[in-house]
Enzyme design. Structure first.
Site, short mmCIF file in Angstrom:
data_model
loop_
_atom_site.label_atom_id
_atom_site.label_comp_id
_atom_site.label_asym_id
_atom_site.label_seq_id
_atom_site.Cartn_x
_atom_site.Cartn_y
_atom_site.Cartn_z
N HIS A 18 0.85 -1.21 0.00
CA HIS A 18 0.00 0.00 0.00
C HIS A 18 0.88 1.25 0.00
O HIS A 18 0.62 2.21 -0.72
CB HIS A 18 -0.87 0.07 1.27
CG HIS A 18 -1.90 -1.00 1.40
ND1 HIS A 18 -2.06 -1.76 2.54
CD2 HIS A 18 -2.87 -1.44 0.54
CE1 HIS A 18 -3.06 -2.60 2.39
NE2 HIS A 18 -3.57 -2.44 1.18
N LYS A 42 -14.47 -8.77 5.30
CA LYS A 42 -14.20 -9.80 6.34
C LYS A 42 -14.08 -9.07 7.67
O LYS A 42 -13.73 -7.89 7.68
CB LYS A 42 -12.86 -10.49 6.06
CG LYS A 42 -12.81 -11.31 4.81
CD LYS A 42 -11.41 -11.90 4.60
CE LYS A 42 -10.62 -11.07 3.62
NZ LYS A 42 -9.25 -11.52 3.39
N ARG A 91 -2.25 -5.79 -8.33
CA ARG A 91 -1.11 -6.72 -8.16
C ARG A 91 -1.10 -7.77 -9.24
O ARG A 91 -0.07 -8.20 -9.70
CB ARG A 91 -1.19 -7.41 -6.79
CG ARG A 91 -0.91 -6.50 -5.64
CD ARG A 91 -1.40 -7.08 -4.36
NE ARG A 91 -2.86 -7.05 -4.31
CZ ARG A 91 -3.58 -7.34 -3.25
NH1 ARG A 91 -2.97 -7.72 -2.15
NH2 ARG A 91 -4.88 -7.27 -3.28
N SER A 129 -2.56 -7.57 3.24
CA SER A 129 -2.76 -7.46 4.69
C SER A 129 -3.05 -8.85 5.28
O SER A 129 -2.56 -9.17 6.37
CB SER A 129 -3.95 -6.54 4.99
OG SER A 129 -3.73 -5.25 4.48
P1 ADP Z 1 -9.86 -3.67 -0.10
O1 ADP Z 1 -10.37 -4.52 0.99
O2 ADP Z 1 -10.75 -2.51 -0.43
O3 ADP Z 1 -9.35 -4.36 -1.33
P2 ADP Z 1 -7.15 -3.34 0.80
O4 ADP Z 1 -6.76 -2.57 2.01
O5 ADP Z 1 -6.91 -4.80 0.81
O6 ADP Z 1 -8.64 -2.94 0.57
O7 ADP Z 1 -6.45 -2.72 -0.49
C1 ADP Z 1 -6.63 -1.38 -0.89
C2 ADP Z 1 -6.09 -1.22 -2.29
O8 ADP Z 1 -4.69 -1.46 -2.29
C3 ADP Z 1 -6.65 -2.18 -3.33
O9 ADP Z 1 -6.72 -1.49 -4.57
C4 ADP Z 1 -5.64 -3.28 -3.40
O10 ADP Z 1 -5.65 -3.93 -4.65
C5 ADP Z 1 -4.37 -2.47 -3.23
N1 ADP Z 1 -3.27 -3.29 -2.71
C6 ADP Z 1 -3.29 -4.14 -1.69
N2 ADP Z 1 -2.08 -4.71 -1.50
C7 ADP Z 1 -1.28 -4.19 -2.46
C8 ADP Z 1 0.08 -4.41 -2.85
N3 ADP Z 1 0.85 -5.29 -2.23
N4 ADP Z 1 0.55 -3.71 -3.89
C9 ADP Z 1 -0.25 -2.85 -4.55
N5 ADP Z 1 -1.53 -2.61 -4.27
C10 ADP Z 1 -2.05 -3.27 -3.24
#
Ligand code: ADP
Length: 162
Positions: A18, A42, A91, A129
């Site tokens: 992120h 979740k 990703r 995460s």
């Molecule tokens: P959500 O539950 O809305 O997907 P996340 O917190 O998991 O929220 O992710 C927020 C954004 O960041 C999403 O667009 C996700 O694809 C992106 N993201 C998550 N992990 C990574 C990563 N390792 N590299 C790039 N983008 C990421």
């Protein structure tokens, strides 16, 4: 032109992936608002207030970045902030299938809605995460998965030493 980008997500907790996206966005947009969603698909490990606090710590040295939480629809929050550009990280192709559905839905609800997808450096493409939480819960080293400021928070949830 000054463009505000809203980077919405669960951020449970923020990862190095992120943060890579946020840093890249700082080179493009004049302001980035990281918008932490109250509703999560979740059950979240961290409360909404904790997720915001952790993100603020992890982005304290990035002057263009603000962190806020939002409840309800993303498009309603974007309208309130007078922003029409959302930012998401991609990703892999598997992210894209879900993202395109949500993006089209958001445009139906908010016709001015635009979305920018950004790719992280390849070393972050496997990070999520969920993975960070799983490794931490089993006592593994999460130093490459989450920013340094976040590590004590994750350790305290699982009572692990690493
Ligand atoms: P959500 O539950 O809305 O997907 P996340 O917190 O998991 O929220 O992710 C927020 C954004 O960041 C999403 O667009 C996700 O694809 C992106 N993201 C998550 N992990 C990574 C990563 N390792 N590299 C790039 N983008 C990421």
């Amino acid at each position: 032109m000054k463009t505000i980008a809203i980077y919405p997500g669960t951020f449970d907790p923020v990862t190095t992936g992120h943060l890579d996206i946020i840093r890249r966005a700082c080179e493009i947009f004049s302001r980035i608002i990281v918008a932490v969603a109250d509703s999560t698909p979740k059950p979240a490990l961290f409360s909404l207030a904790e997720r915001v606090e952790i993100l603020k710590l992890a982005t304290h040295n990035l002057s263009r970045v603000e962190v806020e939480s939002f409840t309800g629809l993303l498009v309603d929050y974007m309208r309130k902030r007078q922003a029409h550009v959302a930012l998401r990280g991609l990703r892999a192709i598997s992210d894209f299938e879900y993202e395109i559905q949500i993006a089209q839905m958001n445009r139906k609800l908010y016709p001015e809605f635009e979305i920018v997808y950004m790719m992280p450096d390849e070393k972050y493409t496997y990070i999520s995460s969920s993975l960070a939480k799983e490794v931490a819960s089993l006592g593994g080293d999460v130093s490459s998965l989450i920013p340094e400021e976040v590590q004590p928070f994750l350790r305290s949830k699982f009572n692990t030493g690493k």
